[in-house]
Design an enzyme around this catalytic site. Structure first.
Site, PDB file in Angstrom:
ATOM      1  N   ASP A 229       9.244   2.024   0.551  1.00 48.77           N
ATOM      2  CA  ASP A 229       8.519   1.856  -0.727  1.00 48.77           C
ATOM      3  C   ASP A 229       7.088   1.424  -0.434  1.00 48.77           C
ATOM      4  OD1 ASP A 229      10.396  -0.686  -0.136  1.00 48.77           O
ATOM      5  OD2 ASP A 229       8.420  -1.340  -0.826  1.00 48.77           O
ATOM      6  N   ASP A 231       5.756  -1.280  -1.853  1.00 46.26           N
ATOM      7  CA  ASP A 231       5.718  -2.661  -2.311  1.00 46.26           C
ATOM      8  C   ASP A 231       5.129  -2.717  -3.728  1.00 46.26           C
ATOM      9  OD1 ASP A 231       6.445  -5.330  -1.684  1.00 46.26           O
ATOM     10  OD2 ASP A 231       4.353  -5.853  -1.423  1.00 46.26           O
TER      11      ASP A 231
HETATM   12  N1  LIG Z   1       8.632  -4.154  -0.453  1.00 46.97           N
HETATM   13  C1  LIG Z   1       9.450  -4.865   0.294  1.00 46.97           C
HETATM   14  N2  LIG Z   1       9.258  -6.204   0.446  1.00 46.97           N
HETATM   15  C2  LIG Z   1      10.073  -6.941   1.237  1.00 46.97           C
HETATM   16  N3  LIG Z   1      11.119  -6.419   1.904  1.00 46.97           N
HETATM   17  C3  LIG Z   1      11.355  -5.114   1.757  1.00 46.97           C
HETATM   18  N4  LIG Z   1      12.312  -4.324   2.275  1.00 46.97           N
HETATM   19  C4  LIG Z   1      12.096  -3.079   1.838  1.00 46.97           C
HETATM   20  N5  LIG Z   1      11.023  -3.020   1.023  1.00 46.97           N
HETATM   21  C5  LIG Z   1      10.544  -4.287   0.967  1.00 46.97           C
END
Ligand SMILES: Nc1ncnc2[nH]cnc12
Ligand SMILES: CSC[C@H]1O[C@H](OP(=O)(O)O)[C@H](O)[C@@H]1O
Length: 314
Positions: A229, A231
């Site tokens: 992703d 974030d």
């Molecule tokens: N955006 C994110 N923040 C923290 N841990 C994660 N694991 C996978 N995506 C994450």
């Protein structure tokens, strides 16, 4: 049909794999034993499954969050995990992790080998073996093992043949920094922007204290990150959710398995020859500041489990 595996294994197991979110088994290898280990720091998050590669080389696998994903990142019993792996002979660990990307060019489903860490955990995880009147300080300037990373990188063509990019210090021309946050809530948008301003590349909740404890246990350690992703920093886009993470991981788990198999082809020989997995040997022997006469027998016994023979039990 559930096959009952032997609960003991007599050979030393030199390589450990820690599976993170979405990676709870090593599917391509046939298990030969399943060990339930009790350490002075409690039980690991899962039984340790021993499998053999096609040449018979044994590998240990442990599910970081438990086989049913029952431990949140703060609750993972990292000291027991690392101590148990050390106890069965592990000299090198490859640790998988699902991460958020803090950079446009690190796209979901890309793989990343981080070289640096920024610790944003909150001091609520037990993060050292040295405590209770035994003070020790580990060198942590280079949290990952460069030699191990170099061998892992050799397997990149397997990912590339499936259209997956592996980002390394060599491909980026600079360090790749992983932020480890506490969680379990994901970051706010402001935090996500702040981490970008730090120059960080990826974010997870799992690398600390695992990487620190591996160093204290003199185990070579490299995390393999799978981006899932962006974030929370991309304007006008939904911030990360578990659905997004799991969706990409499901699609990507075959890549993780193929990558692991290819890595093993290179790593097995290096570990057997001792060219990987021995760089920290002896490094903790002189790391303790406390006079040994002042360390309690209970602490010495505990540490004897982890680093036998380093501190006298007399
Ligand atoms: N955006 C994110 N923040 C923290 N841990 C994660 N694991 C996978 N995506 C994450
Ligand atoms: C389920 S999303 C957040 C969760 O995923 C990562 O886990 P792991 O590193 O074990 O793959 C991240 O660190 C968080 O714990």
């Amino acid at each position: 049909m559930t096959v009952t595996l032997p609960s003991t294994f007599d050979e030393p197991v030199l390589l450990g794999v820690i599976g993170g979110t979405g990676l709870y088994h090593l599917e391509s290898l046939t298990p030969v034993a399943r060990l339930t280990i009790s350490t002075p720091w409690g039980h690991p998050s899962s039984p340790i499954t021993i499998s053999r590669t096609k040449t018979g080389f044994p590998i240990a696998f442990l599910a970081r969050h438990g086989v049913h994903h029952q431990f949140n990142p703060t609750e993972v019993p990292s000291r027991a995990n690392i101590a148990a792996l050390k106890y069965i002979g592990v000299r090198a660990i490859i640790a998988f992790s699902a991460v958020g990307s803090l950079r446009e060019h690190i796209r979901p489903r890309d793989f990343v080998l981080p070289t640096q860490i920024i610790d944003r955990t909150k001091g609520i995880r037990p993060s050292t073996f040295f405590e209770n009147g035994m003070v020790g300080h580990v060198a942590f300037g280079d949290p990952f093992d460069e030699k191990l990373a170099a061998v892992i990188s050799k397997a990149a063509p397997v990912l590339e043949s499936n259209g997956v990019k592996l980002h390394t210090k060599t491909t980026e021309g600079k360090d790749l920094t992983l932020v480890c946050m506490e969680g379990p809530a994901f970051s706010t948008r402001a935090e996500s922007h702040m981490y970008r301003s730090f120059g960080a590349s990826v974010i997870n909740m799992s690398c600390i204290p695992e990487a620190k404890l591996a160093k204290e246990a003199e185990i070579s350690y490299q995390m393999i990150c799978m981006s899932t992703d962006y974030d929370a920093w991309r304007e006008g886009e939904e911030a990360v959710t578990v659905e997004t993470v799991v969706g990409h991981l499901k699609a990507n788990s075959q890549n993780a398995h193929n990558f692991t198999e290819a890595i093993l082809d290179y790593l097995e020989e290096e570990i057997k020859a001792g060219t990987v997995g021995r760089s920290l040997e002896g490094s903790m022997k002189y790391s303790v500041s406390t006079a040994s006469s002042q360390i309690s027998r209970a602490m010495l016994e505990k540490m004897h489990y982890l680093l036998p023979g380093y501190w006298s039990l007399e």
